[in-house]
Design an enzyme around this catalytic site. Structure first.
Site, PDB file in Angstrom:
ATOM      1  N   SER A  24       0.946  -0.994  -0.164  1.00  0.00           N
ATOM      2  CA  SER A  24      -0.418  -0.185   0.172  1.00  0.00           C
ATOM      3  C   SER A  24       1.199   0.962   0.367  1.00  0.00           C
ATOM      4  O   SER A  24       1.998   1.292   0.564  1.00  0.00           O
ATOM      5  CB  SER A  24      -1.024   0.389   1.047  1.00  0.00           C
ATOM      6  OG  SER A  24      -1.998   1.462   1.372  1.00  0.00           O
ATOM      7  N   CYS A 133      -0.892   4.001  10.420  1.00  0.00           N
ATOM      8  CA  CYS A 133       0.247   5.229  10.158  1.00  0.00           C
ATOM      9  C   CYS A 133       0.748   5.617  10.833  1.00  0.00           C
ATOM     10  O   CYS A 133       0.562   6.169  11.639  1.00  0.00           O
ATOM     11  CB  CYS A 133      -0.337   5.882   8.989  1.00  0.00           C
ATOM     12  SG  CYS A 133       0.438   6.779   8.301  1.00  0.00           S
TER      13      CYS A 133
HETATM   14  C1  LIG Z   1       5.104   6.925   0.487  1.00  0.00           C
HETATM   15  C2  LIG Z   1       5.055   5.863   0.983  1.00  0.00           C
HETATM   16  C3  LIG Z   1       3.019   5.711   1.410  1.00  0.00           C
HETATM   17  C4  LIG Z   1       2.657   4.739   1.962  1.00  0.00           C
HETATM   18  N1  LIG Z   1       1.759   4.757   2.542  1.00  0.00           N
HETATM   19  C5  LIG Z   1       0.784   3.362   3.294  1.00  0.00           C
HETATM   20  C6  LIG Z   1      -0.451   3.400   3.451  1.00  0.00           C
HETATM   21  O1  LIG Z   1      -1.227   4.186   2.788  1.00  0.00           O
HETATM   22  N2  LIG Z   1      -1.036   2.297   3.801  1.00  0.00           N
HETATM   23  C7  LIG Z   1      -0.405   1.904   4.496  1.00  0.00           C
HETATM   24  O2  LIG Z   1      -1.037   0.422   5.399  1.00  0.00           O
HETATM   25  N3  LIG Z   1       0.992   1.544   4.229  1.00  0.00           N
HETATM   26  C8  LIG Z   1       1.834   2.609   3.397  1.00  0.00           C
HETATM   27  N4  LIG Z   1       3.064   2.246   3.596  1.00  0.00           N
HETATM   28  C9  LIG Z   1       3.409   2.024   4.124  1.00  0.00           C
HETATM   29  C10 LIG Z   1       4.338   0.406   2.728  1.00  0.00           C
HETATM   30  O3  LIG Z   1       3.026  -0.280   2.235  1.00  0.00           O
HETATM   31  C11 LIG Z   1       5.466  -1.044   3.798  1.00  0.00           C
HETATM   32  O4  LIG Z   1       4.807  -1.328   4.521  1.00  0.00           O
HETATM   33  C12 LIG Z   1       6.780   0.269   4.020  1.00  0.00           C
HETATM   34  O5  LIG Z   1       7.147   0.694   3.447  1.00  0.00           O
HETATM   35  C13 LIG Z   1       7.269  -1.072   3.846  1.00  0.00           C
HETATM   36  O6  LIG Z   1       7.564  -1.638   3.463  1.00  0.00           O
HETATM   37  P1  LIG Z   1       8.821  -1.580   2.342  1.00  0.00           P
HETATM   38  O7  LIG Z   1      10.738  -1.166   2.677  1.00  0.00           O
HETATM   39  O8  LIG Z   1       8.941  -2.393   0.884  1.00  0.00           O
HETATM   40  O9  LIG Z   1       8.414  -0.100   1.281  1.00  0.00           O
HETATM   41  C14 LIG Z   1       3.509   3.559   3.243  1.00  0.00           C
HETATM   42  C15 LIG Z   1       5.379   3.972   2.325  1.00  0.00           C
HETATM   43  C16 LIG Z   1       5.691   4.774   1.495  1.00  0.00           C
HETATM   44  C17 LIG Z   1       7.093   4.754   0.821  1.00  0.00           C
END
Ligand SMILES: Cc1cc2nc3c(=O)[nH]c(=O)nc-3n(C[C@H](O)[C@H](O)[C@H](O)COP(=O)(O)O)c2cc1C
Length: 314
Positions: A24, A133
């Site tokens: 997400s 969040c």
């Molecule tokens: C720019 C951005 C926006 C995000 N928006 C959401 C969101 O709307 N809802 C949510 O549950 N997680 C959100 N996340 C968290 C990601 O889904 C994920 O859990 C987190 O980035 C860790 O994974 P990664 O290291 O692969 O990015 C967001 C992450 C980023 C970087």
């Protein structure tokens, strides 16, 4: 002899063609990525977090680079659930992949209302409750850092929703097992973890925070070892499936989570620097299975080998 590797997994009564989902907030509403690859190749994807009404998010700067990662405080900018249903869902109908609606609200009533709005729409396979969040004052973390509130919001959404309910956990807690257990007790169908780590970055020349929100959420490879530990701990605690997220950029990274106990993985930040990273990870998983004579990827889930009594969590 058919040597095809079975990459499929089953989570909360849903069959996924492979265990790779886009996370997400890093994959828009799915449509944005259709010009890069056929999103039907994915196990599924999670939408940007949806609220009852549209939200503009935080003022800029909302993103800054960090060593092996990024810090964001977007503040959950999104089109709102009604616009998602009206404008985004119809063009998504032609893609054969699971759509997980990531939702959040300021109150339990808002979570319930969004879940109710999504009930008639079969194209949405499951809900993912964002109770984690770190970047807005209301809507998320006040649920995800309080076991009582976590229980109440999960229970309330389970009562109204006709879809499987996944709960996305915050890593910013002292004991992840407390929250994992509470979600399972309240009826959650799966857990997804982790969301971003609360963090901060400073411009030393201006002596000001890099982000308008002062603090933000850290993601990307920098968080992976912490996420793997939390996923392992959660998977040891509950019987419902756990989906691992945090810093995945390759099949090797995804496998780390699966060996730790994750039934599937989500990929977030890596989509920003490589929009087809999910496809590469799917191919890499297939190659790994072929090279290791594994006919079914489910064989590797939770296969971490440790000596008796070796777990020491602090
Ligand atoms: C720019 C951005 C926006 C995000 N928006 C959401 C969101 O709307 N809802 C949510 O549950 N997680 C959100 N996340 C968290 C990601 O889904 C994920 O859990 C987190 O980035 C860790 O994974 P990664 O290291 O692969 O990015 C967001 C992450 C980023 C970087």
């Amino acid at each position: 002899m058919d040597t095809a590797v079975d990459l499929s997994v089953d989570i909360s009564g849903l069959h996924f063609r492979n265990p790779v989902l886009a996370a997400s907030g890093t994959f828009g509403y799915g449509l944005e990525f259709t010009r890069f690859f056929d999103i039907s190749e994915l196990g599924g994807f999670c939408t940007k977090g949806l609220s009852l009404e549209p939200l503009p998010g935080n003022p800029p700067g909302r993103i800054t680079e960090t060593p092996a990662g990024m810090l964001n405080a977007i503040g959950l900018e999104n089109v709102g659930v009604k616009s998602f249903i009206r404008d985004k869902l119809p063009p998504l109908e032609r893609y054969d992949t699971h759509i997980i609606a990531n939702i959040f609200g300021k109150t339990i009533e808002e979570f319930v209302a969004i879940a109710g709005d999504l009930n008639p729409h079969q194209k949405v396979s499951a809900l993912e409750l964002n109770i984690s969040c770190p970047n807005i004052k209301e809507g998320g973390i006040q649920f995800g850092h309080d076991p009582d509130m976590t229980y109440k919001v999960v229970e309330a959404v389970k009562k109204i929703s006709n879809k499987p309910v996944w709960v996305k956990l915050s890593p910013n807690v002292t004991d992840i097992t407390v929250f994992a257990r509470v979600c399972e007790d309240a009826g959650a169908d799966a857990l997804t973890l982790v969301n971003t780590f609360l963090a901060m970055s400073i411009d030393v020349n201006k002596r000001r925070p890099m982000l308008s929100n002062v603090t933000g959420g850290l993601s990307g490879p920098a968080i992976r070892p912490m996420a793997v530990r939390l996923v392992h701990q959660a998977a040891q605690t509950v019987d419902i499936p756990v989906v691992g997220i945090g810093g995945i950029t390759s099949a090797r990274d995804a496998l780390e989570f699966m060996v730790a106990g994750a039934m599937a993985v989500q990929i977030g930040t890596a989509n920003y620097f490589d929009p087809i990273v999910c496809v590469k990870v799917i191919r890499g998983l297939r190659r790994y299975c072929e090279e290791n004579n594994i006919s079914d990827i489910k064989e590797i889930i939770g296969t971490l080998e440790v000596r008796e009594g070796q777990f020491l969590y602090y």
